[in-house]
Design a protein around this motif. Structure first.
Motif, PDB file in Angstrom:
ATOM      1  N   LEU A 131      -3.413   7.063  -3.392  1.00 47.80           N
ATOM      2  CA  LEU A 131      -3.637   5.641  -3.118  1.00 47.80           C
ATOM      3  C   LEU A 131      -2.574   4.782  -3.812  1.00 47.80           C
ATOM      4  O   LEU A 131      -2.023   3.860  -3.203  1.00 47.80           O
ATOM      5  CB  LEU A 131      -5.044   5.236  -3.557  1.00 47.80           C
ATOM      6  N   ALA A 132      -2.273   5.090  -5.051  1.00 48.27           N
ATOM      7  CA  ALA A 132      -1.236   4.348  -5.782  1.00 48.27           C
ATOM      8  C   ALA A 132       0.114   4.494  -5.079  1.00 48.27           C
ATOM      9  O   ALA A 132       0.865   3.520  -4.920  1.00 48.27           O
ATOM     10  CB  ALA A 132      -1.146   4.838  -7.221  1.00 48.27           C
ATOM     11  N   LEU A 134       0.641   5.151  -1.866  1.00 49.54           N
ATOM     12  CA  LEU A 134       0.611   4.417  -0.591  1.00 49.54           C
ATOM     13  C   LEU A 134       0.774   2.919  -0.801  1.00 49.54           C
ATOM     14  O   LEU A 134       1.496   2.254  -0.046  1.00 49.54           O
ATOM     15  CB  LEU A 134      -0.697   4.708   0.154  1.00 49.54           C
ATOM     16  N   ASN A 135       0.120   2.385  -1.819  1.00 51.11           N
ATOM     17  CA  ASN A 135       0.276   0.952  -2.117  1.00 51.11           C
ATOM     18  C   ASN A 135       1.708   0.622  -2.495  1.00 51.11           C
ATOM     19  O   ASN A 135       2.246  -0.406  -2.084  1.00 51.11           O
ATOM     20  CB  ASN A 135      -0.697   0.529  -3.222  1.00 51.11           C
ATOM     21  N   LEU A 136       2.347   1.510  -3.252  1.00 54.32           N
ATOM     22  CA  LEU A 136       3.743   1.325  -3.609  1.00 54.32           C
ATOM     23  C   LEU A 136       4.632   1.381  -2.364  1.00 54.32           C
ATOM     24  O   LEU A 136       5.532   0.553  -2.197  1.00 54.32           O
ATOM     25  CB  LEU A 136       4.178   2.387  -4.626  1.00 54.32           C
ATOM     26  N   MET A 138       3.796   0.665   0.712  1.00 53.21           N
ATOM     27  CA  MET A 138       3.567  -0.564   1.480  1.00 53.21           C
ATOM     28  C   MET A 138       4.412  -1.693   0.916  1.00 53.21           C
ATOM     29  O   MET A 138       5.076  -2.418   1.654  1.00 53.21           O
ATOM     30  CB  MET A 138       2.080  -0.929   1.480  1.00 53.21           C
ATOM     31  N   LYS A 139       4.399  -1.798  -0.390  1.00 53.69           N
ATOM     32  CA  LYS A 139       5.168  -2.851  -1.052  1.00 53.69           C
ATOM     33  C   LYS A 139       6.667  -2.645  -0.839  1.00 53.69           C
ATOM     34  O   LYS A 139       7.391  -3.587  -0.506  1.00 53.69           O
ATOM     35  CB  LYS A 139       4.827  -2.844  -2.549  1.00 53.69           C
ATOM     36  N   ASN A 158      -1.330   1.054   6.542  1.00 53.92           N
ATOM     37  CA  ASN A 158      -2.548   0.315   6.239  1.00 53.92           C
ATOM     38  C   ASN A 158      -3.782   1.211   6.423  1.00 53.92           C
ATOM     39  O   ASN A 158      -4.692   1.207   5.596  1.00 53.92           O
ATOM     40  CB  ASN A 158      -2.637  -0.922   7.134  1.00 53.92           C
ATOM     41  N   ILE A 161      -4.046   3.615   3.505  1.00 52.23           N
ATOM     42  CA  ILE A 161      -4.552   2.934   2.307  1.00 52.23           C
ATOM     43  C   ILE A 161      -6.064   2.755   2.405  1.00 52.23           C
ATOM     44  O   ILE A 161      -6.804   3.070   1.463  1.00 52.23           O
ATOM     45  CB  ILE A 161      -3.835   1.583   2.088  1.00 52.23           C
ATOM     46  N   LYS A 162      -6.533   2.274   3.539  1.00 48.50           N
ATOM     47  CA  LYS A 162      -7.984   2.077   3.731  1.00 48.50           C
ATOM     48  C   LYS A 162      -8.724   3.412   3.621  1.00 48.50           C
ATOM     49  O   LYS A 162      -9.796   3.480   3.026  1.00 48.50           O
ATOM     50  CB  LYS A 162      -8.272   1.440   5.092  1.00 48.50           C
ATOM     51  N   GLU A 164      -7.825   6.113   1.914  1.00 50.58           N
ATOM     52  CA  GLU A 164      -7.845   6.556   0.516  1.00 50.58           C
ATOM     53  C   GLU A 164      -8.781   5.703  -0.330  1.00 50.58           C
ATOM     54  O   GLU A 164      -9.437   6.210  -1.233  1.00 50.58           O
ATOM     55  CB  GLU A 164      -6.434   6.577  -0.073  1.00 50.58           C
ATOM     56  N   GLU A 165      -8.850   4.399  -0.044  1.00 50.52           N
ATOM     57  CA  GLU A 165      -9.796   3.548  -0.772  1.00 50.52           C
ATOM     58  C   GLU A 165     -11.230   4.014  -0.521  1.00 50.52           C
ATOM     59  O   GLU A 165     -12.032   4.124  -1.464  1.00 50.52           O
ATOM     60  CB  GLU A 165      -9.639   2.083  -0.345  1.00 50.52           C
TER      61      GLU A 165
END
Length: 180
Positions: A131-132, A134-136, A138-139, A158, A161-162, A164-165
């Motif tokens: 998750l970390a 994927l967020n990176l 995306m950024k 997206n 990310i959803k 994994e959340e």
């Protein structure tokens, strides 16, 4: 049911916009496609050979900007035709998810089984890490390009990310339930 070999179609899609070397294609799998599709490095080169034999891609060798000879691959009209036909088709069944973790959970019968907590905790840590990442991604990716210009990629990232959340929440809830 036999699984379709989608690697040739993935390679054709990656070659639609620009010529690429086998190494660049491998990097695409490591950075982008790898979020939802995995492949062995050696499979890429075998498939490039097959696609060349089918005349769906062509290759050019030469010294491009350095003293190292490189082979660049590009899609041909025949490859473009195959890719477009596939791109316009629809799946008529859901893909089977082969997940060893879920399989192991299936065979655990007792909530007090000593393996259960560690098994779930291990997955929780792995999914938090993903998750970390994927967020990176995306950024990094969408700070450089407009998501409207590459909307499919944005949607996939997206979605990941959803997913994994939700997965980490389920794992966290499961750990909490085990400890009650």
């Amino acid at each position: 049911m036999a699984q379709k070999n989608l690697l040739p179609l993935i390679l054709l899609g990656l070659l639609r916009d620009t010529k690429k070397t086998g190494y660049e294609l491998k990097k695409d799998f490591e950075t982008e496609i790898g979020e939802f599709w995995s492949v062995q490095h050696s499979q890429i080169y075998l498939e490039l050979k097959r696609l060349t034999e089918l005349k769906e891609i062509s290759s050019t060798k030469g010294f491009f900007g350095s003293k190292i000879e490189k082979t660049y691959y590009e899609i041909t009209p025949l490859g473009e035709e195959r890719f477009e036909k596939w791109e316009k088709s629809f799946q008529n069944e859901l893909a089977v998810n082969k997940d060893e973790f879920v399989l192991k959970l299936y065979f655990i019968k007792d909530k007090k089984d000593g393996r259960l907590q560690q098994l779930i905790k291990n997955q929780y840590d792995l999914h938090l890490e993903k998750l970390a990442h994927l967020n990176l991604r995306m950024k990094e990716v969408f700070s450089k390009i407009d998501k409207e210009q590459n909307y499919g990629h944005y949607l996939i990232l997206n979605h990941a990310i959803k997913r994994e959340e939700e997965y980490t929440k389920w794992l966290s809830d499961s750990l909490e339930n085990i400890n009650k």
